[in-house]
Design an enzyme around this catalytic site. Structure first.
Site, PDB file in Angstrom:
ATOM      1  N   HIS A   1     -17.079   5.161 -24.208  1.00  0.00           N
ATOM      2  CA  HIS A   1     -15.645   4.892 -24.172  1.00  0.00           C
ATOM      3  C   HIS A   1     -15.223   3.797 -25.156  1.00  0.00           C
ATOM      4  CE1 HIS A   1     -16.197   7.044 -20.434  1.00  0.00           C
ATOM      5  NE2 HIS A   1     -14.889   7.099 -20.244  1.00  0.00           N
TER       6      HIS A   1
ATOM      7  N   GLU B   1      -9.026  18.362 -22.680  1.00  0.00           N
ATOM      8  CA  GLU B   1      -8.523  18.018 -24.011  1.00  0.00           C
ATOM      9  C   GLU B   1      -8.418  19.238 -24.917  1.00  0.00           C
ATOM     10  OE1 GLU B   1      -9.560  14.286 -22.110  1.00  0.00           O
ATOM     11  OE2 GLU B   1     -10.601  16.209 -22.294  1.00  0.00           O
TER      12      GLU B   1
END
Length: 325
Positions: A129, A60
């Site tokens: 998550h 990322e």
């Protein structure tokens, strides 16, 4: 008007962006050959090719940084981070670079980049998550934060985002992708910083955004069964947020509750509640109520996860306890 699900409106928005803006491209993990983790970019690689739809390595920090560089060079990157949880791996790039270039260069450089990401819990994906960090990013000067709750809003807000020269966090709630709503064929845009009045009422104002807008409307239905009319405001964007619409509604109903999914402690609801108390104190019949997620890591077990996320009964309970209605 025709109906679409939110996932379809986002695909439509991306296709429009690639058609209208020749300097626009999409990049992120699994956005190409796989079609996106939530199938939003399905088919776009075949339609536009690898120069416009780019699969990236699982890093990322690297691909968000690449997006920033592309934006500085005059392109319009649409960077997909598969989950807002993973944005933590790029938070230095987002906060110290994307959000700061325009200010630190005295406007000589801009970062017209959209970071599309998925937020929220409820899918049994575990503690790392299922978090909602959009309110964190809303506290960062230089970033704009968009949190659509309906297909109509998602398309209209994304069209506005494409015309903006600032870095934008565009957070889509995972449980809203399958929700259906009317989307007109005619072109429209929705300006940032303008809340949507989802339901009119005069007994209490319920302020929400993203997935909690649906919860707020369910709570309003339950209150209607009790003979009370709740007004529901969907903020649609957190930075900027529509302070004037909130204050106008609260001055009409004299009661307010702010609902958000993320942890109650340190949430954006506190900012809204504080503003109401500071600027509309004399209009209130009681203190502003806040309903937020439990201050615990999100459990994996479905029944335990559900217990951490606010529902309509939690909102009704808070209203009845705080205001006696």
């Amino acid at each position: 008007m025709p109906e679409m699900i939110l996932r379809e409106t986002m695909t439509k928005a991306l296709r429009e962006a690639l058609d209208e803006y020749k300097d626009a491209f999409i990049m992120g993990e699994d956005v190409g050959a796989y079609g996106g983790a939530y199938a939003v970019t399905k088919g776009l690689l075949e339609e536009y090719g690898p120069e416009r739809v780019k699969d990236t390595p699982i890093s990322e920090s690297a691909f968000v940084g690449s997006g920033i560089g592309a934006a500085l060079a005059g392109l319009k990157p649409i960077v997909e981070i598969m989950s807002i949880n993973f944005s933590l791996l790029a938070i230095d790039q987002i906060v110290n670079h994307a959000a700061r270039f325009r200010y630190m260069s005295d406007g000589q450089f801009t970062v017209p980049m959209i970071i599309r990401t998925v937020t929220g819990g409820g899918g049994q994906l575990g503690a790392t998550h299922s978090q909602s960090f959009e309110s964190w990013y809303a506290s960062v000067p230089g970033l704009k934060v968009v949190v659509p709750a309906t297909p109509y809003d998602a398309l209209g807000l994304f069209r506005t985002a494409m015309k903006d020269k600032n870095p934008i966090i565009f957070a889509e709630h995972s449980l809203l992708y399958g929700t259906k709503g009317e989307v007109p064929d005619e072109w429209y845009q929705i300006p940032f910083g303008k809340a949507s009045l989802k339901r009119e009422g005069d007994d209490v104002t319920i302020i929400a955004y993203s997935g909690m807008t649906r919860v707020a409307l369910e709570a309003a239905d339950k209150l209607a069964e009790l003979g009370r009319n709740a007004e529901v405001l969907d903020l649609r964007t957190l930075s900027p947020w529509d302070k004037e619409a909130v204050l106008r509604s609260v001055r009409k109903t004299n009661r307010a509750v702010v609902v958000e999914e993320r942890w109650r402690t340190g949430g954006f609801a506190g900012e809204i509640a504080s503003t109401i108390h500071e600027e509309a104190f004399d209009d209130l019949d009681g203190p502003v109520a806040r309903v937020g997620g439990k201050d615990v890591p999100t459990p994996y077990a479905g029944n335990l996860e559900d217990a951490t996320i606010p529902d309509a009964d939690d909102v009704v309970r808070a209203i009845r306890i705080n205001f006696g209605i």
